[in-house]
Design an enzyme around this catalytic site. Structure first.
Site, PDB file in Angstrom:
ATOM      1  N   TYR A 275     -50.264  72.801  29.425  1.00 46.77           N
ATOM      2  CA  TYR A 275     -50.154  74.069  28.712  1.00 46.77           C
ATOM      3  C   TYR A 275     -51.433  74.308  27.913  1.00 46.77           C
ATOM      4  O   TYR A 275     -51.901  73.405  27.217  1.00 46.77           O
ATOM      5  CB  TYR A 275     -48.952  74.054  27.767  1.00 46.77           C
ATOM      6  CG  TYR A 275     -48.689  75.435  27.197  1.00 46.77           C
ATOM      7  CD1 TYR A 275     -47.833  76.301  27.864  1.00 46.77           C
ATOM      8  CD2 TYR A 275     -49.310  75.882  26.051  1.00 46.77           C
ATOM      9  CE1 TYR A 275     -47.616  77.590  27.390  1.00 46.77           C
ATOM     10  CE2 TYR A 275     -49.104  77.159  25.561  1.00 46.77           C
ATOM     11  CZ  TYR A 275     -48.248  78.014  26.241  1.00 46.77           C
ATOM     12  OH  TYR A 275     -48.036  79.284  25.780  1.00 46.77           O
TER      13      TYR A 275
ATOM     14  N   GLN B 236     -41.244  80.302  28.434  1.00 46.83           N
ATOM     15  CA  GLN B 236     -40.985  80.600  29.847  1.00 46.83           C
ATOM     16  C   GLN B 236     -41.898  79.781  30.769  1.00 46.83           C
ATOM     17  O   GLN B 236     -41.475  79.344  31.847  1.00 46.83           O
ATOM     18  CB  GLN B 236     -41.095  82.107  30.137  1.00 46.83           C
ATOM     19  CG  GLN B 236     -42.440  82.752  29.834  1.00 46.83           C
ATOM     20  CD  GLN B 236     -42.565  83.240  28.394  1.00 46.83           C
ATOM     21  OE1 GLN B 236     -41.859  82.771  27.495  1.00 46.83           O
ATOM     22  NE2 GLN B 236     -43.467  84.187  28.165  1.00 46.83           N
TER      23      GLN B 236
ATOM     24  N   ASN C  62     -47.507  76.745  20.444  1.00 47.17           N
ATOM     25  CA  ASN C  62     -46.854  77.165  19.209  1.00 47.17           C
ATOM     26  C   ASN C  62     -45.425  76.585  19.127  1.00 47.17           C
ATOM     27  O   ASN C  62     -45.027  75.775  19.970  1.00 47.17           O
ATOM     28  CB  ASN C  62     -46.857  78.694  19.088  1.00 47.17           C
ATOM     29  CG  ASN C  62     -46.049  79.359  20.184  1.00 47.17           C
ATOM     30  OD1 ASN C  62     -45.205  78.720  20.831  1.00 47.17           O
ATOM     31  ND2 ASN C  62     -46.305  80.635  20.419  1.00 47.17           N
TER      32      ASN C  62
ATOM     33  N   SER D 168     -53.644  67.875  11.918  1.00 45.01           N
ATOM     34  CA  SER D 168     -54.724  66.911  12.115  1.00 45.01           C
ATOM     35  C   SER D 168     -55.126  66.230  10.803  1.00 45.01           C
ATOM     36  O   SER D 168     -54.914  66.779   9.722  1.00 45.01           O
ATOM     37  CB  SER D 168     -55.914  67.649  12.724  1.00 45.01           C
ATOM     38  OG  SER D 168     -56.776  66.735  13.336  1.00 45.01           O
TER      39      SER D 168
ATOM     40  N   GLN E 121     -62.577  68.654   9.348  1.00 48.97           N
ATOM     41  CA  GLN E 121     -61.144  68.467   9.593  1.00 48.97           C
ATOM     42  C   GLN E 121     -60.333  69.521   8.847  1.00 48.97           C
ATOM     43  O   GLN E 121     -59.401  70.108   9.393  1.00 48.97           O
ATOM     44  CB  GLN E 121     -60.733  67.057   9.145  1.00 48.97           C
ATOM     45  CG  GLN E 121     -59.427  66.610   9.709  1.00 48.97           C
ATOM     46  CD  GLN E 121     -59.479  66.610  11.226  1.00 48.97           C
ATOM     47  OE1 GLN E 121     -60.518  66.517  11.843  1.00 48.97           O
ATOM     48  NE2 GLN E 121     -58.323  66.767  11.842  1.00 48.97           N
TER      49      GLN E 121
ATOM     50  N   HIS F  83     -59.465  73.068  10.218  1.00 55.15           N
ATOM     51  CA  HIS F  83     -58.544  73.251  11.344  1.00 55.15           C
ATOM     52  C   HIS F  83     -57.322  74.067  10.958  1.00 55.15           C
ATOM     53  O   HIS F  83     -56.833  74.882  11.728  1.00 55.15           O
ATOM     54  CB  HIS F  83     -58.046  71.886  11.856  1.00 55.15           C
ATOM     55  CG  HIS F  83     -58.838  71.366  13.002  1.00 55.15           C
ATOM     56  ND1 HIS F  83     -58.908  72.003  14.195  1.00 55.15           N
ATOM     57  CD2 HIS F  83     -59.606  70.251  13.136  1.00 55.15           C
ATOM     58  CE1 HIS F  83     -59.677  71.313  15.033  1.00 55.15           C
ATOM     59  NE2 HIS F  83     -60.120  70.245  14.415  1.00 55.15           N
TER      60      HIS F  83
ATOM     61  N   GLU G   1     -55.068  59.638  11.951  1.00 55.30           N
ATOM     62  CA  GLU G   1     -55.469  60.050  13.305  1.00 55.30           C
ATOM     63  C   GLU G   1     -56.950  59.703  13.547  1.00 55.30           C
ATOM     64  O   GLU G   1     -57.280  59.027  14.509  1.00 55.30           O
ATOM     65  CB  GLU G   1     -55.233  61.561  13.427  1.00 55.30           C
ATOM     66  CG  GLU G   1     -55.547  62.139  14.774  1.00 55.30           C
ATOM     67  CD  GLU G   1     -55.512  63.668  14.747  1.00 55.30           C
ATOM     68  OE1 GLU G   1     -55.552  64.256  13.646  1.00 55.30           O
ATOM     69  OE2 GLU G   1     -55.458  64.271  15.837  1.00 55.30           O
ATOM     70  N   HIS G   2     -57.822  60.176  12.647  1.00 55.70           N
ATOM     71  CA  HIS G   2     -59.252  59.873  12.732  1.00 55.70           C
ATOM     72  C   HIS G   2     -59.653  59.039  11.523  1.00 55.70           C
ATOM     73  O   HIS G   2     -59.273  59.364  10.405  1.00 55.70           O
ATOM     74  CB  HIS G   2     -60.100  61.153  12.697  1.00 55.70           C
ATOM     75  CG  HIS G   2     -59.736  62.164  13.730  1.00 55.70           C
ATOM     76  ND1 HIS G   2     -58.886  63.214  13.483  1.00 55.70           N
ATOM     77  CD2 HIS G   2     -60.109  62.281  15.026  1.00 55.70           C
ATOM     78  CE1 HIS G   2     -58.756  63.941  14.581  1.00 55.70           C
ATOM     79  NE2 HIS G   2     -59.474  63.411  15.540  1.00 55.70           N
TER      80      HIS G   2
ATOM     81  N   ASP H 271     -64.581  64.653  18.969  1.00 55.74           N
ATOM     82  CA  ASP H 271     -63.758  65.819  19.296  1.00 55.74           C
ATOM     83  C   ASP H 271     -64.209  66.476  20.590  1.00 55.74           C
ATOM     84  O   ASP H 271     -63.401  67.014  21.345  1.00 55.74           O
ATOM     85  CB  ASP H 271     -63.862  66.874  18.186  1.00 55.74           C
ATOM     86  CG  ASP H 271     -63.154  66.456  16.916  1.00 55.74           C
ATOM     87  OD1 ASP H 271     -62.313  65.536  16.992  1.00 55.74           O
ATOM     88  OD2 ASP H 271     -63.433  67.042  15.854  1.00 55.74           O
TER      89      ASP H 271
ATOM     90  N   GLU I  83     -22.378  35.789  31.830  1.00 52.23           N
ATOM     91  CA  GLU I  83     -22.233  37.159  31.324  1.00 52.23           C
ATOM     92  C   GLU I  83     -20.985  37.837  31.880  1.00 52.23           C
ATOM     93  O   GLU I  83     -20.788  39.040  31.661  1.00 52.23           O
ATOM     94  CB  GLU I  83     -23.496  37.974  31.658  1.00 52.23           C
ATOM     95  CG  GLU I  83     -24.735  37.417  30.966  1.00 52.23           C
ATOM     96  CD  GLU I  83     -25.984  38.284  31.109  1.00 52.23           C
ATOM     97  OE1 GLU I  83     -25.931  39.291  31.833  1.00 52.23           O
ATOM     98  OE2 GLU I  83     -27.000  37.931  30.488  1.00 52.23           O
TER      99      GLU I  83
ATOM    100  N   HIS J  11     -22.313  39.823  40.539  1.00 50.19           N
ATOM    101  CA  HIS J  11     -23.717  39.428  40.611  1.00 50.19           C
ATOM    102  C   HIS J  11     -23.826  38.021  41.210  1.00 50.19           C
ATOM    103  O   HIS J  11     -24.655  37.764  42.083  1.00 50.19           O
ATOM    104  CB  HIS J  11     -24.350  39.438  39.216  1.00 50.19           C
ATOM    105  CG  HIS J  11     -24.655  40.800  38.688  1.00 50.19           C
ATOM    106  ND1 HIS J  11     -23.679  41.753  38.470  1.00 50.19           N
ATOM    107  CD2 HIS J  11     -25.840  41.392  38.339  1.00 50.19           C
ATOM    108  CE1 HIS J  11     -24.259  42.868  37.989  1.00 50.19           C
ATOM    109  NE2 HIS J  11     -25.558  42.661  37.907  1.00 50.19           N
TER     110      HIS J  11
END
Lengths: 433, 433
Positions: A122, A186, A209, A232, A254, A257, A322-323, A356, A410, A415
């Site tokens: 996406y 969709q 989104n 981020s 950063q 963003h 994250e970074h 990045d 068991e 088995h």
């Protein structure tokens, strides 16, 4: 930027999963696309994107791709091709082979590693359409050997038939095999269940989104999805050897963003903390996305004072950012101590944007403290493994009794009998008792 | 067993996620444990397990472990140790190294691979307490290098202080470092958030009842969880070279697990189909867990007739079964065609229980068609990866302009400036324009 102590700061935030109304709307869209296929796709595209399409226009053509190349600057094509080559080279190092272990009794045990067959990526429309994210989602799948990589992105006015030509060029350079102009919940439903025009995929990835995120969660199970990223984050651990202007610029890169992005400095030096705070203020004044960056720095930014670099690393391990930029003297000396960080940038020249856009490692990295147990996107996200067991007659005869004992312990007599019937027929039943 | 055509059969089933009342109960338990710690753990243990404990009794002691060894047969200890050795050997082949790529411009790029720090394994009580599952959950974590592996299991009457001694021995052989006698949703909450007696973990795995599954879903995000398994499945593709009695026994060994378990035979031979159906009927009559197996075979069993072994493989790829036995002449000749199967068992001696208990590959395998995109549990489930970027000054100077172009194309001026400020200061600003 506020200056605080480590124990007073927690990077983790509650993740937003949408309102009941949004959830309900997404469930309805997904159900309609599952039932009605293309007809529902076209209906929602008209409703949400205000673009009227026929089923035949969903897929982007070769001619449109060629036109996109003519619309963008040659320097952009070169830049994206150079980035793609670096990303491909780095991810190629992650490829793994199927393997077999040959046993002396003639048995073979192994692990078969195969690419997923079909993956959907996406790509958001409008201002959130980032060519770099196309590369970061598509190239690992391509390196893994995924033969069919499908991109979906919402049509909008302007650009090549409604799709940003920079996105189309990035898709072509990354190796996307099919592109469809459809977005929102969709598009996720179409990827999951297929329609007359689109075959279903095995995994869906890429940012979107809240409707896209909810739709991914809704279809998960029958199809795999990537994880849903939070805002981020960057944490920089720097000492007096660092340049406050560099560190401030990295923190702001950063912060620009997203209002919820988080930029944190950890330092053993009160003088450096002050210098960096002043630089952040100064550079903020000149930044085009000043409003966003200011809110981020105010609400989620902090300067954390520690006693030493080693204590700073301990703070980093608790944040699991994250970074993580480590700009101190001899940064390599601390590498062994870093337990939790999605991506580690060492030294003064490894500014976060290097990673990045360009260096090669993936920029899709765990957020919100989940680097404690998860990892940047890589080739492993696009493969599946099967165990292989070829047992020889000799192996079964010599181990059958042990297997039967474990099964009976068991309470799974069926088995045990699947083994016993073979031991009996092979004339060795006596050994199994 | 019904005989059907491939297109009339779909292995996939809707997954049960619990009633609203069960969800509500689990949320309450999790919230209470998060707030009140040990006090809530002990309260729920008294309420649900009818066992009164003090906080000091939660953790199983070394003496209790030693006592468990005295309560089980020496042959069991030997069998579980042999199985553990095989599982350890197989999983050791999956270990991966951190790596670095050294660039000619002095940059270093790499991937750091580390074990998770602390992992929790849930083991159900009562009849669902399987020593083999302890091995299959714990050993991959141990091979990954996880230093702290915690087991939780509900106390019950009988056994060593309320815990099945066979489970304790399996835990000790597998390498568990701490064991707590607590079960249900309260145990999952304690693993996720920690209490006075138990430190929190980074990942929770292991099977459990619906309350355990719901609790895992509830705590997911702050802590990682394994996937929630559906009912077990086997698909056997066999031709006239196979022994119908072996195949029937293997189908039943799966069917005895659960009324919802699925056992499917795919064959190009109508004669073999008939012979196998008769064998299933005959063997069913002698099976202790006949009621369960009969319901499973009736509701989820099938014999699917195909035109050829190759068409049979195509059916298997569409089913993507958890376990797949291929019992035909020259099974290796078809290995390249098998795209979707969690575990592949080749030839007449590779009966599924060989893999369930002993051979070495993991027996926790994707169900319900998810082998299309997911994999058996392995060492990778207990590691995390960090990207490493050490950019040299030379690398930044020669690539900075390209990075800035990509950042500005995305409207992220702050990203471009983090690079630009360095290029300027290093006296190379001219090259970047």
């Amino acid at each position: 930027m506020k200056i605080v102590k480590a124990e007073d700061f927690d990077l983790r935030r509650e993740v937003e999963y949408g309102s009941p109304e949004q959830n309900e709307a997404v469930r309805e869209i997904v159900a309609q696309v599952k039932q009605q296929g293309d007809a529902a796709l076209l209906k929602y595209t008209e409703q949400f994107d205000r673009v009227h399409l026929t089923a035949g226009q969903l897929r982007v053509t070769e001619e449109e791709l060629a036109a996109a190349y003519r619309q963008v600057e040659p320097s952009f094509v070169e830049a994206i091709a150079a980035a793609a080559a670096n990303i491909r080279a780095f991810h190629s190092r992650q490829k793994r082979n199927s393997w077999m272990d040959l046993q002396p009794d003639g048995s073979l045990l192994g692990q078969i590693i195969r690419p997923l067959k079909r993956v959907g990526v996406y790509v958001p429309g409008g201002k959130a359409a980032y060519p770099s994210s196309v590369l970061m989602n598509v190239i690992p799948a391509q390196v893994a050997g995924v033969p069919e990589i499908v991109m979906v992105t919402p049509p909008s006015t302007g650009g090549t038939e409604g799709i940003d030509p920079y996105i189309l060029v990035a898709a072509a350079e990354a190796g996307v095999s099919e592109i469809y102009r459809v977005g929102g919940a969709q598009a996720i439903a179409a990827l999951a269940y297929g329609t007359e025009s689109m075959a279903p995929v095995d995994k869906i990835c890429g940012p979107g989104n809240i409707y896209v995120a909810l739709a991914k969660r809704e279809v998960y199970g029958g199809v795999d999805i990537d994880s849903i990223a939070g805002p981020s984050e960057i944490a920089v651990l720097a000492d007096d050897s660092a340049d406050p202007a560099y560190v401030a610029a990295d923190l702001l890169s950063q912060a620009e963003h997203d209002e919820m992005a988080s930029a944190i400095l950890v330092t053993p030096s009160p003088a450096f903390a002050e210098a960096c705070r002043a630089e952040v203020q100064r550079q903020l004044g000149e930044l085009p996305r000043r409003g966003i960056a200011e809110a981020s720095v105010r609400d989620y930014g902090a300067i954390i004072l520690v006693d030493s670099v080693v204590e700073g690393i301990d703070v980093i391990n608790r944040l699991a950012p994250e970074h993580f930029e480590l700009i101190v003297e001899e940064p390599m000396a601390y590498l062994g101590l870093i337990e939790n960080a999605g991506a580690i940038f060492l030294g003064p020249y490894s500014s976060e944007p290097v990673g990045d856009y360009f260096a090669g490692p993936n920029h899709i990295i765990p957020t919100n403290g989940t680097a404690r147990f998860s990892s940047p996107v890589d080739v492993d996200d696009f493969i599946k493994k099967s165990s292989l067991i070829y047992y020889s007659k000799e192996a079964l005869l010599s181990n059958g009794a042990t297997i039967m004992e474990l099964a009976r312990r068991e309470g799974l007599e069926g088995h045990a009998r699947a083994i016993e019937i073979r031991l009996r027929k092979e004339g060795k039943a006596g050994e199994a008792e």
